[in-house]
Design a protein around this motif. Structure first.
Motif, PDB file in Angstrom:
ATOM      1  N   GLU A 101       1.002  -1.372  -0.009  1.00  0.00           N
ATOM      2  CA  GLU A 101      -0.014  -0.186  -0.045  1.00  0.00           C
ATOM      3  C   GLU A 101       0.826   1.182  -0.074  1.00  0.00           C
ATOM      4  N   VAL A 102       0.408   2.547  -0.368  1.00  0.00           N
ATOM      5  CA  VAL A 102       1.151   3.807  -0.597  1.00  0.00           C
ATOM      6  C   VAL A 102       0.066   4.756  -0.091  1.00  0.00           C
ATOM      7  N   GLU A 103       0.677   5.601   0.834  1.00  0.00           N
ATOM      8  CA  GLU A 103      -0.243   6.848   1.231  1.00  0.00           C
ATOM      9  C   GLU A 103      -0.192   8.049   0.298  1.00  0.00           C
ATOM     10  N   LEU A 104      -1.203   8.168  -0.218  1.00  0.00           N
ATOM     11  CA  LEU A 104      -1.089   9.345  -1.082  1.00  0.00           C
ATOM     12  C   LEU A 104      -1.230  10.822  -0.499  1.00  0.00           C
ATOM     13  N   ILE A 105      -0.281  11.585  -0.992  1.00  0.00           N
ATOM     14  CA  ILE A 105      -0.386  13.011  -0.470  1.00  0.00           C
ATOM     15  C   ILE A 105      -1.375  13.573  -0.554  1.00  0.00           C
ATOM     16  N   ALA A 106      -2.060  14.379   0.309  1.00  0.00           N
ATOM     17  CA  ALA A 106      -3.394  15.167   0.224  1.00  0.00           C
ATOM     18  C   ALA A 106      -3.552  15.825  -0.925  1.00  0.00           C
ATOM     19  N   LYS A 135       4.957   0.307  -6.365  1.00  0.00           N
ATOM     20  CA  LYS A 135       4.176   1.416  -5.846  1.00  0.00           C
ATOM     21  C   LYS A 135       3.392   2.264  -6.845  1.00  0.00           C
ATOM     22  N   ILE A 136       3.543   2.292  -8.190  1.00  0.00           N
ATOM     23  CA  ILE A 136       2.732   2.856  -9.018  1.00  0.00           C
ATOM     24  C   ILE A 136       1.426   2.015  -9.291  1.00  0.00           C
ATOM     25  N   ASP A 137       1.458   0.610  -9.149  1.00  0.00           N
ATOM     26  CA  ASP A 137       0.354  -0.122  -9.532  1.00  0.00           C
ATOM     27  C   ASP A 137      -0.652   0.001  -8.311  1.00  0.00           C
ATOM     28  N   VAL A 138      -0.099   0.225  -6.991  1.00  0.00           N
ATOM     29  CA  VAL A 138      -0.802  -0.013  -6.029  1.00  0.00           C
ATOM     30  C   VAL A 138      -1.370   1.438  -5.659  1.00  0.00           C
ATOM     31  N   SER A 139      -0.826   2.535  -6.300  1.00  0.00           N
ATOM     32  CA  SER A 139      -1.319   3.863  -6.006  1.00  0.00           C
ATOM     33  C   SER A 139      -2.459   3.976  -6.624  1.00  0.00           C
ATOM     34  N   GLY A 140      -2.688   3.348  -7.925  1.00  0.00           N
ATOM     35  CA  GLY A 140      -4.284   3.755  -8.497  1.00  0.00           C
ATOM     36  C   GLY A 140      -3.970   4.857  -9.420  1.00  0.00           C
ATOM     37  N   LEU A 141      -2.845   5.588  -9.655  1.00  0.00           N
ATOM     38  CA  LEU A 141      -2.934   6.612 -10.284  1.00  0.00           C
ATOM     39  C   LEU A 141      -2.156   6.434 -11.495  1.00  0.00           C
ATOM     40  N   ALA A 142      -1.950   5.248 -12.191  1.00  0.00           N
ATOM     41  CA  ALA A 142      -1.127   5.199 -13.485  1.00  0.00           C
ATOM     42  C   ALA A 142      -2.086   5.525 -14.588  1.00  0.00           C
ATOM     43  N   HIS A 143      -3.404   5.711 -14.473  1.00  0.00           N
ATOM     44  CA  HIS A 143      -4.322   5.669 -15.660  1.00  0.00           C
ATOM     45  C   HIS A 143      -4.288   7.392 -15.859  1.00  0.00           C
ATOM     46  N   HIS A 144      -3.909   8.000 -15.065  1.00  0.00           N
ATOM     47  CA  HIS A 144      -3.381   9.717 -15.164  1.00  0.00           C
ATOM     48  C   HIS A 144      -2.593   9.834 -16.501  1.00  0.00           C
ATOM     49  N   PHE A 145      -1.634   9.136 -16.549  1.00  0.00           N
ATOM     50  CA  PHE A 145      -0.377   9.574 -17.162  1.00  0.00           C
ATOM     51  C   PHE A 145      -0.145   8.961 -18.740  1.00  0.00           C
ATOM     52  N   ARG A 146       0.197   9.753 -19.644  1.00  0.00           N
ATOM     53  CA  ARG A 146       0.233   9.200 -20.962  1.00  0.00           C
ATOM     54  C   ARG A 146       1.589   8.527 -21.331  1.00  0.00           C
ATOM     55  N   GLY A 147       2.546   8.420 -20.205  1.00  0.00           N
ATOM     56  CA  GLY A 147       3.721   7.897 -20.338  1.00  0.00           C
ATOM     57  C   GLY A 147       4.338   7.694 -18.900  1.00  0.00           C
ATOM     58  N   ILE A 148       4.999   6.509 -18.552  1.00  0.00           N
ATOM     59  CA  ILE A 148       5.598   6.430 -17.256  1.00  0.00           C
ATOM     60  C   ILE A 148       6.766   5.790 -17.504  1.00  0.00           C
ATOM     61  N   ASP A 149       7.966   6.603 -16.885  1.00  0.00           N
ATOM     62  CA  ASP A 149       9.680   6.261 -16.845  1.00  0.00           C
ATOM     63  C   ASP A 149       9.823   5.883 -15.412  1.00  0.00           C
ATOM     64  N   ILE A 150      10.664   4.703 -15.626  1.00  0.00           N
ATOM     65  CA  ILE A 150      11.382   4.612 -14.193  1.00  0.00           C
ATOM     66  C   ILE A 150      12.745   4.403 -14.743  1.00  0.00           C
ATOM     67  N   VAL A 151      13.573   5.645 -14.139  1.00  0.00           N
ATOM     68  CA  VAL A 151      14.844   5.503 -14.395  1.00  0.00           C
ATOM     69  C   VAL A 151      15.998   5.268 -13.510  1.00  0.00           C
TER      70      VAL A 151
END
Length: 230
Positions: A101-106, A135-151
């Motif tokens: 789980e992750v704790e989203l910032i307010a 963490k990205i998967d658990v956050s539930g936020l991935a659908h907002h982004f046109r692209g995701i890069d882990i560097v």
């Protein structure tokens, strides 16, 4: 602000969700557990910071590298390997990073909802791919982004590569994050614009001075304040 649709690249750890506070809690527990008879907590933290810096250069970022630094710190102070009982206790420090789980910032989810209607959103986070992807998967936020890069690192070369690969216009691209060093200074060096979103637990290794005279660095007080600018 430049009018019209912008490309907004978001940092993840301590910008979208809490992260460093978990590491700080583990450090507190580690220092208390050591209870060294002659080294005070400040001295132990200083030594740990030096070990972390070296391990980051050699092994990158992430919880596994952090735990390695704790183990190296123990051995440096104790001048011996851990015995079996100490190893069992030490293994419990890893439990802090094993939750799903992750704790989203307010305000993060609502702000991203609104911004995605007006701009193109991207996510760029550094660290170990499996750890950051979890963490990205658990956050539930991935659908907002046109692209995701882990560097592995956020330096000017990384920003220039991402901009080129995604066909972004640097004059209309903003890096948004809490880390002065890698989210703001590095992005500006690559010709992007930047938004600094302060966080009280930003990692000490990410501190850097920001150019107060640079008009392409925007400072906000909190994540929801982004709506006043974009």
């Amino acid at each position: 602000m430049t009018p019209g649709r912008q490309s907004l690249i978001f940092d993840a750890d301590d910008t979208l969700w809490e992260n460093n506070v978990v590491f700080e809690r583990v450090v507190d527990d580690f220092v208390e557990w050591l209870a060294h008879p002659t080294l005070d907590p400040v001295a132990i933290r200083t030594l740990l910071a030096e070990i972390e810096e070296a391990n980051i250069v050699a092994h990158g970022y992430g919880s596994r590298v952090f735990l390695r630094s704790l183990a190296d710190c123990f051995q440096r102070i104790a001048e011996r390997p851990m015995d079996a009982a100490e190893q069992r206790r030490f293994d419990r420090f890893a439990d802090a990073f094993s939750h799903n789980e992750v704790e989203l910032i307010a305000g993060v989810a609502d702000v991203l909802d609104e911004l995605a209607a007006r701009h193109d959103l991207y996510l760029m986070t550094k660290g170990k791919p499996d750890e950051q992807q979890r963490k990205i998967d658990v956050s539930g936020l991935a659908h907002h982004f046109r692209g995701i890069d882990i560097v592995p690192v956020k330096d000017p070369a990384t920003y220039r590569r991402i901009v080129a690969d995604r066909g972004l216009d640097p004059d209309r691209t903003w890096m948004i994050g809490n880390s002065p060093k890698s989210d703001v200074v590095a992005a500006r060096a690559a010709g992007l614009r930047a938004v600094f979103v302060p966080h009280p637990n930003t990692w000490a290794h990410e501190h850097a001075d920001l150019d107060a005279s640079d008009p392409m660095i925007v400072r906000v007080d909190s994540f929801p304040d982004l709506l006043r600018h974009f």
